[in-house]
Design a protein around this motif. Structure first.
Motif, PDB file in Angstrom:
ATOM      1  N   SER A 124      31.811  -4.761  14.230  1.00  0.00           N
ATOM      2  CA  SER A 124      31.078  -4.945  15.473  1.00  0.00           C
ATOM      3  C   SER A 124      30.204  -3.749  15.835  1.00  0.00           C
ATOM      4  O   SER A 124      29.372  -3.855  16.708  1.00  0.00           O
ATOM      5  N   GLN A 125      30.421  -2.618  15.198  1.00  0.00           N
ATOM      6  CA  GLN A 125      29.625  -1.437  15.499  1.00  0.00           C
ATOM      7  C   GLN A 125      28.506  -1.305  14.466  1.00  0.00           C
ATOM      8  O   GLN A 125      28.765  -1.081  13.292  1.00  0.00           O
ATOM      9  N   PRO A 126      27.273  -1.471  14.901  1.00  0.00           N
ATOM     10  CA  PRO A 126      26.149  -1.371  13.961  1.00  0.00           C
ATOM     11  C   PRO A 126      25.929   0.064  13.485  1.00  0.00           C
ATOM     12  O   PRO A 126      26.374   1.019  14.114  1.00  0.00           O
ATOM     13  N   THR A 127      25.243   0.189  12.382  1.00  0.00           N
ATOM     14  CA  THR A 127      24.915   1.504  11.841  1.00  0.00           C
ATOM     15  C   THR A 127      23.982   2.268  12.772  1.00  0.00           C
ATOM     16  O   THR A 127      24.097   3.474  12.919  1.00  0.00           O
ATOM     17  N   HIS A 128      23.090   1.553  13.430  1.00  0.00           N
ATOM     18  CA  HIS A 128      22.160   2.168  14.388  1.00  0.00           C
ATOM     19  C   HIS A 128      22.113   1.284  15.629  1.00  0.00           C
ATOM     20  O   HIS A 128      21.939   0.071  15.516  1.00  0.00           O
ATOM     21  N   ALA A 129      22.303   1.888  16.794  1.00  0.00           N
ATOM     22  CA  ALA A 129      22.275   1.112  18.032  1.00  0.00           C
ATOM     23  C   ALA A 129      21.678   1.931  19.166  1.00  0.00           C
ATOM     24  O   ALA A 129      21.828   3.152  19.213  1.00  0.00           O
ATOM     25  N   THR A 130      21.015   1.229  20.074  1.00  0.00           N
ATOM     26  CA  THR A 130      20.498   1.841  21.290  1.00  0.00           C
ATOM     27  C   THR A 130      21.208   1.200  22.468  1.00  0.00           C
ATOM     28  O   THR A 130      21.268  -0.026  22.574  1.00  0.00           O
ATOM     29  N   TYR A 131      21.778   2.025  23.316  1.00  0.00           N
ATOM     30  CA  TYR A 131      22.530   1.576  24.485  1.00  0.00           C
ATOM     31  C   TYR A 131      21.735   1.914  25.739  1.00  0.00           C
ATOM     32  O   TYR A 131      21.211   3.017  25.863  1.00  0.00           O
ATOM     33  N   SER A 132      21.693   0.962  26.671  1.00  0.00           N
ATOM     34  CA  SER A 132      21.035   1.196  27.950  1.00  0.00           C
ATOM     35  C   SER A 132      22.047   1.809  28.911  1.00  0.00           C
ATOM     36  O   SER A 132      23.137   1.274  29.106  1.00  0.00           O
ATOM     37  N   CYS A 133      21.679   2.923  29.506  1.00  0.00           N
ATOM     38  CA  CYS A 133      22.536   3.620  30.460  1.00  0.00           C
ATOM     39  C   CYS A 133      21.981   3.472  31.868  1.00  0.00           C
ATOM     40  O   CYS A 133      22.115   4.376  32.705  1.00  0.00           O
ATOM     41  N   GLY A 134      21.307   2.362  32.130  1.00  0.00           N
ATOM     42  CA  GLY A 134      20.732   2.109  33.455  1.00  0.00           C
ATOM     43  C   GLY A 134      19.660   3.126  33.784  1.00  0.00           C
ATOM     44  O   GLY A 134      18.858   3.506  32.927  1.00  0.00           O
ATOM     45  N   PRO A 135      19.677   3.618  35.017  1.00  0.00           N
ATOM     46  CA  PRO A 135      18.633   4.548  35.447  1.00  0.00           C
ATOM     47  C   PRO A 135      18.714   5.917  34.746  1.00  0.00           C
ATOM     48  O   PRO A 135      17.767   6.684  34.801  1.00  0.00           O
ATOM     49  N   ARG A 136      19.806   6.176  34.064  1.00  0.00           N
ATOM     50  CA  ARG A 136      19.948   7.463  33.381  1.00  0.00           C
ATOM     51  C   ARG A 136      19.185   7.505  32.065  1.00  0.00           C
ATOM     52  O   ARG A 136      18.985   8.571  31.502  1.00  0.00           O
ATOM     53  N   GLY A 137      18.804   6.347  31.518  1.00  0.00           N
ATOM     54  CA  GLY A 137      18.049   6.327  30.275  1.00  0.00           C
ATOM     55  C   GLY A 137      18.776   5.578  29.182  1.00  0.00           C
ATOM     56  O   GLY A 137      19.468   4.603  29.440  1.00  0.00           O
ATOM     57  N   THR A 138      18.618   6.051  27.940  1.00  0.00           N
ATOM     58  CA  THR A 138      19.237   5.385  26.799  1.00  0.00           C
ATOM     59  C   THR A 138      20.071   6.367  25.993  1.00  0.00           C
ATOM     60  O   THR A 138      19.860   7.581  26.033  1.00  0.00           O
ATOM     61  N   LEU A 139      20.984   5.799  25.232  1.00  0.00           N
ATOM     62  CA  LEU A 139      21.835   6.544  24.309  1.00  0.00           C
ATOM     63  C   LEU A 139      21.624   5.908  22.949  1.00  0.00           C
ATOM     64  O   LEU A 139      21.789   4.693  22.796  1.00  0.00           O
ATOM     65  N   THR A 140      21.205   6.680  21.964  1.00  0.00           N
ATOM     66  CA  THR A 140      20.991   6.177  20.617  1.00  0.00           C
ATOM     67  C   THR A 140      22.095   6.705  19.721  1.00  0.00           C
ATOM     68  O   THR A 140      22.382   7.909  19.731  1.00  0.00           O
ATOM     69  N   VAL A 141      22.722   5.807  18.958  1.00  0.00           N
ATOM     70  CA  VAL A 141      23.851   6.195  18.108  1.00  0.00           C
ATOM     71  C   VAL A 141      23.594   5.746  16.675  1.00  0.00           C
ATOM     72  O   VAL A 141      23.339   4.568  16.416  1.00  0.00           O
ATOM     73  N   ASP A 142      23.666   6.694  15.749  1.00  0.00           N
ATOM     74  CA  ASP A 142      23.690   6.399  14.315  1.00  0.00           C
ATOM     75  C   ASP A 142      25.141   6.580  13.899  1.00  0.00           C
ATOM     76  O   ASP A 142      25.684   7.690  13.963  1.00  0.00           O
ATOM     77  N   ASN A 143      25.770   5.473  13.495  1.00  0.00           N
ATOM     78  CA  ASN A 143      27.200   5.460  13.222  1.00  0.00           C
ATOM     79  C   ASN A 143      27.454   5.509  11.720  1.00  0.00           C
ATOM     80  O   ASN A 143      27.071   4.603  10.990  1.00  0.00           O
ATOM     81  N   PHE A 144      28.124   6.575  11.285  1.00  0.00           N
ATOM     82  CA  PHE A 144      28.466   6.748   9.873  1.00  0.00           C
ATOM     83  C   PHE A 144      29.956   6.493   9.646  1.00  0.00           C
ATOM     84  O   PHE A 144      30.508   6.885   8.645  1.00  0.00           O
ATOM     85  N   ARG A 145      30.623   5.879  10.618  1.00  0.00           N
ATOM     86  CA  ARG A 145      32.048   5.532  10.654  1.00  0.00           C
ATOM     87  C   ARG A 145      32.947   6.751  10.834  1.00  0.00           C
ATOM     88  O   ARG A 145      33.758   6.757  11.713  1.00  0.00           O
ATOM     89  N   THR A 146      32.833   7.786  10.027  1.00  0.00           N
ATOM     90  CA  THR A 146      33.667   8.980  10.189  1.00  0.00           C
ATOM     91  C   THR A 146      32.990  10.023  11.074  1.00  0.00           C
ATOM     92  O   THR A 146      33.577  11.052  11.381  1.00  0.00           O
ATOM     93  N   SER A 147      31.759   9.723  11.472  1.00  0.00           N
ATOM     94  CA  SER A 147      31.023  10.602  12.384  1.00  0.00           C
ATOM     95  C   SER A 147      29.865   9.801  12.977  1.00  0.00           C
ATOM     96  O   SER A 147      29.528   8.724  12.482  1.00  0.00           O
ATOM     97  N   VAL A 148      29.297  10.334  14.039  1.00  0.00           N
ATOM     98  CA  VAL A 148      28.117   9.727  14.644  1.00  0.00           C
ATOM     99  C   VAL A 148      27.099  10.817  14.935  1.00  0.00           C
ATOM    100  O   VAL A 148      27.454  11.983  15.125  1.00  0.00           O
ATOM    101  N   LYS A 149      25.856  10.423  14.930  1.00  0.00           N
ATOM    102  CA  LYS A 149      24.773  11.283  15.401  1.00  0.00           C
ATOM    103  C   LYS A 149      24.181  10.537  16.580  1.00  0.00           C
ATOM    104  O   LYS A 149      23.845   9.362  16.459  1.00  0.00           O
ATOM    105  N   LEU A 150      24.098  11.201  17.712  1.00  0.00           N
ATOM    106  CA  LEU A 150      23.584  10.527  18.889  1.00  0.00           C
ATOM    107  C   LEU A 150      22.505  11.351  19.559  1.00  0.00           C
ATOM    108  O   LEU A 150      22.423  12.561  19.378  1.00  0.00           O
ATOM    109  N   VAL A 151      21.665  10.651  20.303  1.00  0.00           N
ATOM    110  CA  VAL A 151      20.695  11.281  21.185  1.00  0.00           C
ATOM    111  C   VAL A 151      21.068  10.783  22.570  1.00  0.00           C
ATOM    112  O   VAL A 151      21.012   9.580  22.846  1.00  0.00           O
TER     113      VAL A 151
END
Length: 122
Positions: free
Chosen positions: A47-74
């Motif tokens: 259920s967790q995609p390799t790359h996803a963008t999450y909406s954080c409402g008025p705070r902006g977005t969270l981008t996650v690159d999921n490598f399963r044993t680690s993540v890189k996020l903005v």
């Protein structure tokens, strides 16, 4: 509606307060949560995609690159962060002082020490 925000804020504060307990929680026997763990094992990894963008409402977005044993996020502030799984066998909880990320279905809870936790949705 303010009651809902109020209880949501309490949940986020409680979740943030539990970050130091993540390593301890991994030491708990899986006997009690075995069924849930088995169910999560089958669905959580898919259920967790390799790359996803999450909406954080008025705070902006969270981008996650999921490598399963680690993540890189903005994060919503534009900061780029690399986080290892915490504990190492996890595929839904990531963290390293002062950051933590919990992925649950289409929701991401992002925490940064000194900041209010934020729940984001994809």
């Amino acid at each position: 509606m303010s009651d809902r925000k109020s209880s949501g804020g309490a949940f986020l504060i409680a979740a943030f307060a539990m970050i130091p307990l993540l390593p301890v929680a991994s030491c708990v026997s899986e006997g009690h949560a075995g069924g849930a763990a088995a169910k999560a094992t089958g669905t959580e990894t898919t259920s967790q995609p390799t790359h996803a963008t999450y909406s954080c409402g008025p705070r902006g977005t969270l981008t996650v690159d999921n490598f399963r044993t680690s993540v890189k996020l903005v994060d919503p502030e534009g900061e780029s962060v690399d986080l290892p799984a915490s504990p190492a066998t996890q595929q839904s909880r990531y963290g390293e002082t002062p950051y933590a990320l919990v992925l649950d279905g289409k929701e991401a809870l992002y925490m940064k020490s000194g900041k209010e936790p934020v729940t984001c949705n994809r």
